[in-house]
Write an enzyme that holds these catalytic residues in place. Structure first.
Site, PDB file in Angstrom:
ATOM      1  N   GLU A  76       1.536   4.634   0.968  1.00 44.13           N
ATOM      2  CA  GLU A  76       0.236   6.472   1.176  1.00 44.13           C
ATOM      3  C   GLU A  76       0.947   6.209   2.572  1.00 44.13           C
ATOM      4  O   GLU A  76       2.338   5.096   2.856  1.00 44.13           O
ATOM      5  CB  GLU A  76      -0.682   5.699   1.929  1.00 44.13           C
ATOM      6  CG  GLU A  76      -1.753   4.991   1.460  1.00 44.13           C
ATOM      7  CD  GLU A  76      -3.554   4.930   1.572  1.00 44.13           C
ATOM      8  OE1 GLU A  76      -4.017   5.772   1.768  1.00 44.13           O
ATOM      9  OE2 GLU A  76      -4.058   3.930   1.936  1.00 44.13           O
ATOM     10  N   ASP A 104       0.984  -1.261  -0.506  1.00 42.91           N
ATOM     11  CA  ASP A 104      -0.059   0.037   0.107  1.00 42.91           C
ATOM     12  C   ASP A 104       1.347   1.211   0.423  1.00 42.91           C
ATOM     13  O   ASP A 104       1.765   1.198   0.731  1.00 42.91           O
ATOM     14  CB  ASP A 104      -0.579  -0.138   1.343  1.00 42.91           C
ATOM     15  CG  ASP A 104      -1.308   1.458   1.530  1.00 42.91           C
ATOM     16  OD1 ASP A 104      -1.941   2.349   0.526  1.00 42.91           O
ATOM     17  OD2 ASP A 104      -1.882   1.172   2.686  1.00 42.91           O
TER      18      ASP A 104
END
Length: 494
Positions: free
Chosen positions: A316, A314
């Protein structure tokens, strides 16, 4: 080379005599030395063989097996010494061995019928100069006649069919004990069926909640995989290195995997480690090759140590520094993320690599995301197994963003249950998943969420509990009603 067999009684007496002399404080001049008695030593050049399992266990092996399932055990021929020539041994079904064993031990074990066995067609062969053969597989199948709570035995005898090896009678006998345990079921709904992933917020949700949902007719579990969301990649400012396994709930769950994760894996569910940057310069999309290789090796160690089935990436929350630390690029790029994911897949080809279609890895169609290794080109679909599209994604997305990725591994639709107004899955989108994409990600399932829990209905787009929303998933994807067993498991590590 010669080997020697020692007659234990005489050797023990000699050892005790010498020990007594030493313990009594005698010096060398006080000991009357008699000529050595060599009658206790018998010279032998005979190669003796024996059977073991892969852990060198002699004589017997105990295996837990579920009702009405198949399995196998691997046996090896070993020897006390190498020999100049090869020897071969045949495995024979020998139920009379179990009769003797039961008489000697007072047990009443039953032999597994020979009709439910497949013995190796090739002999166990010990080559010249070797002391261990290649493995031979003994396969078995349990039927309804073998029931939970009982133990059945595969009795085998080794017979030398060629060579000069000798096997003592006791070493030629091998008993495989099959302890039949409860079959907890599985999640295998068919190769052509959709896979349902639970992306679980592990700060406050227990993985065991996945066990509460089955399909009514088939009895299969609804979920196929769990993503532990999320551990972090962080930069150690002191050493300049990157590390994972820093999230405390994740660490607790992994260190207690027998309680929280093994029950899922016993039912065929995959357990995937989520990796998300955590407010340092270290991201999944800015590691230079040497740094990426070191981090990929660390992820492999974690997966090996805790028996995990893959990694979910991910992109982020990276906080870039200027200038960039040594070993990092100054900016995020899909190409750097591709390099990391390829390295992870190369180190763990049997485990899943999952990409979250977000940030720098939202589009991996650039030429630089095709990795050339030893002259062979690897597209993203070669090193990425599944893709999760962000819930509520408004931009056009398609599997074409990940060249080489099959459509049926592209999670076009995903749903966030962890909102005050959750986006429950519409039937029309679920039908697309069923007919085309075959992959569904659900984030934020939580039996105790303040709104929209397993049993409460939120005020929002559609009045529905989480259980009702999952029933819609079950009905649409699999044509079966969902059975919720009523159990919910708290996060008991706080």
């Amino acid at each position: 080379m010669k080997t020697y067999e020692i007659m234990k009684g005489k050797l023990l007496a000699l050892t005790l005599l010498l020990s007594a002399g030493i313990a009594g404080g005698c010096n060398q001049t006080e000991i009357e030395m008699a000529p050595a008695d060599n009658s206790a030593i018998v010279s032998t050049t005979v190669q003796k063989g024996y059977l073991t399992d892969e852990n060198a266990q002699r004589g017997y092996l105990t295996v837990e097996v579920r009702e009405a399932q198949s399995g196998s055990a691997t046996l090896y021929l070993r020897a006390t010494k190498p020999s100049d020539g090869a020897s071969a041994v045949k495995l024979n079904y020998a139920p009379e061995l179990l009769t003797v064993y039961n008489d000697e031990t007072g047990n009443e074990y039953e032999a597994l019928p020979e009709t439910q066995l497949t013995l190796p067609t090739e002999n166990l062969t010990l080559e010249a100069g070797s002391q261990k053969s290649a493995g031979a597989t003994v396969s078995y199948t349990l039927t309804a006649d073998q029931t939970e709570g009982n133990t059945y035995v595969i009795p085998l005898r080794a017979e030398v069919v060629s060579g000069t090896m000798e096997i003592n009678e006791s070493d030629a006998e091998y008993l495989i004990f099959l302890n039949v345990v409860e079959n907890p079921g599985d999640c295998s709904k068919g190769d052509d069926k959709s896979k349902v992933f639970c992306v679980m917020e592990t700060n406050d949700v227990n993985p065991l909640n996945l066990l509460s949902f089955k399909l009514e007719d088939s009895g299969k579990y609804l979920y196929d995989a769990l993503v532990l969301f999320s551990d972090n990649i962080v930069l150690d400012q002191t050493t300049g290195t990157v590390h994972a396994l820093v999230n405390e709930p994740i660490k607790y769950i992994l260190n207690n995997r027998e309680k929280y994760l093994k029950p899922l894996q016993d039912r065929g569910m995959k357990v995937i480690l989520g990796i998300t940057p955590y407010h340092t310069h270290a991201g999944i999309a800015n590691l230079m090759p040497a740094t990426a290789e070191a981090f990929a090796k660390e992820l492999k160690i974690i997966c090996d140590t805790y028996s995990l089935d893959g990694v979910f990436f991910d992109d982020e929350y990276t906080e870039l520094q200027n200038p960039a630390p040594t070993g990092f690029y100054s900016e995020l790029s899909a190409e750097a993320a591709a390099d990391l994911m390829y390295r992870v897949k190369r180190l763990m080809p049997d485990r899943w690599v999952i990409a979250y279609c977000l940030g720098a890895i939202k589009n991996m169609s650039s030429e630089g995301c095709t990795i050339v290794d030893n002259g062979v080109s690897h597209q993203p679909g070669d090193y990425i197994d599944y893709v999760m599209v962000d819930y509520g994604e408004l931009d056009p997305v398609s599997p074409a963003l990940y060249p080489g990725l099959p459509t049926d591994r592209f999670g076009m639709y995903s749903y966030n249950f962890n909102r005050d107004a959750p986006n429950w899955p519409p039937v029309s989108e679920l039908e697309e998943v069923r007919d085309s994409y075959k992959t569904l990600f659900i984030y934020g399932m939580n039996p105790y969420h303040k709104t929209g829990s397993f049993n409460t209905t939120p005020v929002g787009r559609e009045p529905m509990t989480q259980v009702q929303a999952l029933n819609r998933v079950s009905e649409t994807l699999f044509g079966e009603q969902l059975v919720f067993d009523g159990n919910s498991y708290p996060a008991d590590w706080d």
